[in-house]
Motif scaffolding. Sequence first.
Motif, PDB file in Angstrom:
ATOM      1  N   GLY A 220     -20.244  -8.316  14.229  1.00  0.00           N
ATOM      2  CA  GLY A 220     -21.273  -7.674  13.406  1.00  0.00           C
ATOM      3  C   GLY A 220     -22.292  -8.649  12.853  1.00  0.00           C
ATOM      4  N   ILE A 221     -22.194  -9.904  13.320  1.00  0.00           N
ATOM      5  CA  ILE A 221     -23.079 -10.952  12.785  1.00  0.00           C
ATOM      6  C   ILE A 221     -24.499 -10.800  13.306  1.00  0.00           C
ATOM      7  CG2 ILE A 221     -23.549 -13.439  12.862  1.00  0.00           C
ATOM      8  CD1 ILE A 221     -20.481 -13.849  12.808  1.00  0.00           C
ATOM      9  N   ASN A 222     -25.439 -10.869  12.373  1.00  0.00           N
ATOM     10  CA  ASN A 222     -26.858 -10.868  12.721  1.00  0.00           C
ATOM     11  C   ASN A 222     -27.434 -12.231  12.366  1.00  0.00           C
ATOM     12  OD1 ASN A 222     -29.570 -10.606  13.010  1.00  0.00           O
ATOM     13  ND2 ASN A 222     -29.777  -8.771  11.742  1.00  0.00           N
ATOM     14  N   LYS A 223     -27.683 -13.032  13.397  1.00  0.00           N
ATOM     15  CA  LYS A 223     -28.193 -14.394  13.181  1.00  0.00           C
ATOM     16  C   LYS A 223     -29.682 -14.405  12.917  1.00  0.00           C
ATOM     17  CE  LYS A 223     -26.296 -18.076  15.485  1.00  0.00           C
ATOM     18  NZ  LYS A 223     -26.024 -19.494  15.309  1.00  0.00           N
ATOM     19  N   ASP A 224     -30.353 -13.246  13.210  1.00  0.00           N
ATOM     20  CA  ASP A 224     -31.815 -13.245  13.208  1.00  0.00           C
ATOM     21  C   ASP A 224     -32.408 -13.204  11.806  1.00  0.00           C
ATOM     22  OD1 ASP A 224     -31.640 -13.237  15.903  1.00  0.00           O
ATOM     23  OD2 ASP A 224     -31.868 -11.064  16.098  1.00  0.00           O
ATOM     24  N   THR A 225     -31.733 -12.493  10.890  1.00  0.00           N
ATOM     25  CA  THR A 225     -32.338 -12.231   9.580  1.00  0.00           C
ATOM     26  C   THR A 225     -32.891 -13.500   8.937  1.00  0.00           C
ATOM     27  OG1 THR A 225     -30.308 -10.976   9.398  1.00  0.00           O
ATOM     28  CG2 THR A 225     -31.916 -10.664   7.657  1.00  0.00           C
ATOM     29  N   TYR A 226     -32.039 -14.524   8.845  1.00  0.00           N
ATOM     30  CA  TYR A 226     -32.458 -15.724   8.134  1.00  0.00           C
ATOM     31  C   TYR A 226     -33.275 -16.647   9.008  1.00  0.00           C
ATOM     32  CZ  TYR A 226     -29.747 -14.111   4.265  1.00  0.00           C
ATOM     33  OH  TYR A 226     -29.298 -13.358   3.216  1.00  0.00           O
ATOM     34  N   ALA A 227     -33.014 -16.584  10.326  1.00  0.00           N
ATOM     35  CA  ALA A 227     -33.833 -17.373  11.249  1.00  0.00           C
ATOM     36  C   ALA A 227     -35.287 -16.949  11.093  1.00  0.00           C
ATOM     37  CB  ALA A 227     -33.363 -17.153  12.686  1.00  0.00           C
ATOM     38  N   ARG A 228     -35.493 -15.621  10.964  1.00  0.00           N
ATOM     39  CA  ARG A 228     -36.848 -15.074  10.817  1.00  0.00           C
ATOM     40  C   ARG A 228     -37.446 -15.391   9.456  1.00  0.00           C
ATOM     41  NH1 ARG A 228     -35.422 -10.249  13.780  1.00  0.00           N
ATOM     42  NH2 ARG A 228     -34.799  -9.297  11.843  1.00  0.00           N
ATOM     43  N   SER A 229     -36.571 -15.543   8.449  1.00  0.00           N
ATOM     44  CA  SER A 229     -37.080 -15.683   7.076  1.00  0.00           C
ATOM     45  C   SER A 229     -37.631 -17.078   6.802  1.00  0.00           C
ATOM     46  CB  SER A 229     -35.989 -15.312   6.068  1.00  0.00           C
ATOM     47  OG  SER A 229     -34.997 -16.317   6.073  1.00  0.00           O
ATOM     48  N   GLY A 230     -37.670 -17.932   7.822  1.00  0.00           N
ATOM     49  CA  GLY A 230     -38.433 -19.163   7.679  1.00  0.00           C
ATOM     50  C   GLY A 230     -37.614 -20.390   7.318  1.00  0.00           C
ATOM     51  N   GLY A 231     -36.315 -20.215   7.093  1.00  0.00           N
ATOM     52  CA  GLY A 231     -35.470 -21.352   6.744  1.00  0.00           C
ATOM     53  C   GLY A 231     -35.312 -22.336   7.889  1.00  0.00           C
ATOM     54  N   GLY A 232     -35.539 -21.857   9.111  1.00  0.00           N
ATOM     55  CA  GLY A 232     -35.400 -22.707  10.294  1.00  0.00           C
ATOM     56  C   GLY A 232     -33.969 -23.183  10.439  1.00  0.00           C
ATOM     57  N   GLY A 233     -33.789 -24.392  10.944  1.00  0.00           N
ATOM     58  CA  GLY A 233     -32.468 -24.936  11.232  1.00  0.00           C
ATOM     59  C   GLY A 233     -31.602 -25.095   9.989  1.00  0.00           C
ATOM     60  N   THR A 234     -32.219 -25.299   8.860  1.00  0.00           N
ATOM     61  CA  THR A 234     -31.484 -25.572   7.624  1.00  0.00           C
ATOM     62  C   THR A 234     -30.534 -24.438   7.255  1.00  0.00           C
ATOM     63  OG1 THR A 234     -33.632 -26.428   6.975  1.00  0.00           O
ATOM     64  CG2 THR A 234     -31.856 -26.577   5.345  1.00  0.00           C
ATOM     65  N   TYR A 235     -30.953 -23.198   7.535  1.00  0.00           N
ATOM     66  CA  TYR A 235     -30.174 -22.057   7.069  1.00  0.00           C
ATOM     67  C   TYR A 235     -29.384 -21.364   8.162  1.00  0.00           C
ATOM     68  CZ  TYR A 235     -32.293 -22.700   2.555  1.00  0.00           C
ATOM     69  OH  TYR A 235     -32.664 -23.225   1.352  1.00  0.00           O
ATOM     70  N   LYS A 236     -28.999 -22.134   9.203  1.00  0.00           N
ATOM     71  CA  LYS A 236     -28.245 -21.560  10.324  1.00  0.00           C
ATOM     72  C   LYS A 236     -26.960 -20.877   9.869  1.00  0.00           C
ATOM     73  CE  LYS A 236     -29.339 -23.529  14.767  1.00  0.00           C
ATOM     74  NZ  LYS A 236     -29.245 -24.709  15.609  1.00  0.00           N
ATOM     75  N   TRP A 237     -26.353 -21.407   8.828  1.00  0.00           N
ATOM     76  CA  TRP A 237     -25.084 -20.866   8.339  1.00  0.00           C
ATOM     77  C   TRP A 237     -25.305 -19.582   7.536  1.00  0.00           C
ATOM     78  CZ3 TRP A 237     -25.376 -20.831   3.022  1.00  0.00           C
ATOM     79  CH2 TRP A 237     -26.377 -21.653   2.471  1.00  0.00           C
TER      80      TRP A 237
END
Length: 384
Positions: A220-237
């Motif tokens: 059920g993991i959605n990796k896109d939400t935070y990737a899109r929110s501009g955090g880039g690599g920093t917020y992968k977790w």
Amino acid sequence: MQGKEVHLGIQLFVPTFDVEACLDGIRECLEKGWTGLGFKTVEFEEAWKKYTGLPHAHFLNSATVGLNLAFETLKEKHGWADGDEVITTPITFVSSNHAILLAKLNAVFADIDDTLCLDPKSIESKITDRTRAVLYVGLGGNTGRLEEVAMLCKARGLSLILDAAHMSGTRLNGENPGKLAEVTVFSYQAVKNLPTADSGMICFADGELDEIVRKKAWLGINKDTYARSGGGGTYKWRYDVEYVGYKDHGNSIMAAIGIAQLKHLDHDNAYRRQMARWYTEGFAAHSDKIRLVHVPENCESSRHLFQIIVDRRDDLMVFLNENEIYPGVHYVDNTQYRMYSYAANTCPKAAYVSDHVVSLPMHMRLSFEDVQLVIRKVIEFFEK
Ligand SMILES: *Cc1c(COP(=O)(O)O)cnc(C)c1O
């Protein structure tokens, strides 16, 4: 390309791998340090979409989980209730029908026709006001009367789910039969036409459902939400979790094998159809005792199976085994199993086929002589 041949008689299924190409793909994964989801799984999805012409494809660790995901996802999307009905066939591998039960839906069995696939007339007779979908199995690669079933589903507002576990490479009017279904599930299990070790593909017509299933297949993991929110690599977790999902996605090692094997699929299937022609010609003069399965003109079957319908089936199996020929049975009528026994004796043609069908050896290592030997032994049994 093939290892040392040990004489094991004539087996039903033996997969043949392009060993060097498979190892090259696996080596790429190992050297890159990427064996999991992504990388080769994406490459295989793209290759499969291109090959089939289907708009979406998500690579999974089996077709079984694909069928489970198909029912779960469609049930949510369409708001089906627990106990709503899915019309299905008794002549299939149990994972088709288990998927209906696991989604808390009711499996309603319709009968088959001379293609060993669901008979549209029987489907129609089983429709109630709780029917929501039809699960159609392209048995042995045969499309049967899928077009009629698709029209019926459209007319009656039913979803069509295609279990295409046997159908890698099958074409209907020159196109992939999955184009007629709301969702199509392919298997790349060890002995299917496109063998890996275990894996499968789920192909939704609707891109929104493809997106949902990508999340569901990975807890059920959605990796896109935070990737899109501009955090880039920093917020992968920092991912969001939208569903309570299982771990159903495929990995790059299996995908690497799939990519290598896909290049051989059409060639392999052409040889399977050649073997089917040899069997058909070999039995032509014996149609009173050895009956064949009807494959419609507009179906270019993957010929996962070559099946005959005979009397004294079990004795024939023993006789062939004594001659080091090892056929199979696809399948035992599922209503003979305890969880489907409520429908026992509701599908007489399926019950008959269950007791009379034999799958003859069908794989890439069989020669013309091997096929002729099988034909001779089958005929010899009936002339004894
Ligand atoms: C093999 C098969 C499946 C399941 O495929 P897996 O990839 O082994 O999970 C489903 N339906 C049919 C008809 C099959 O033959």
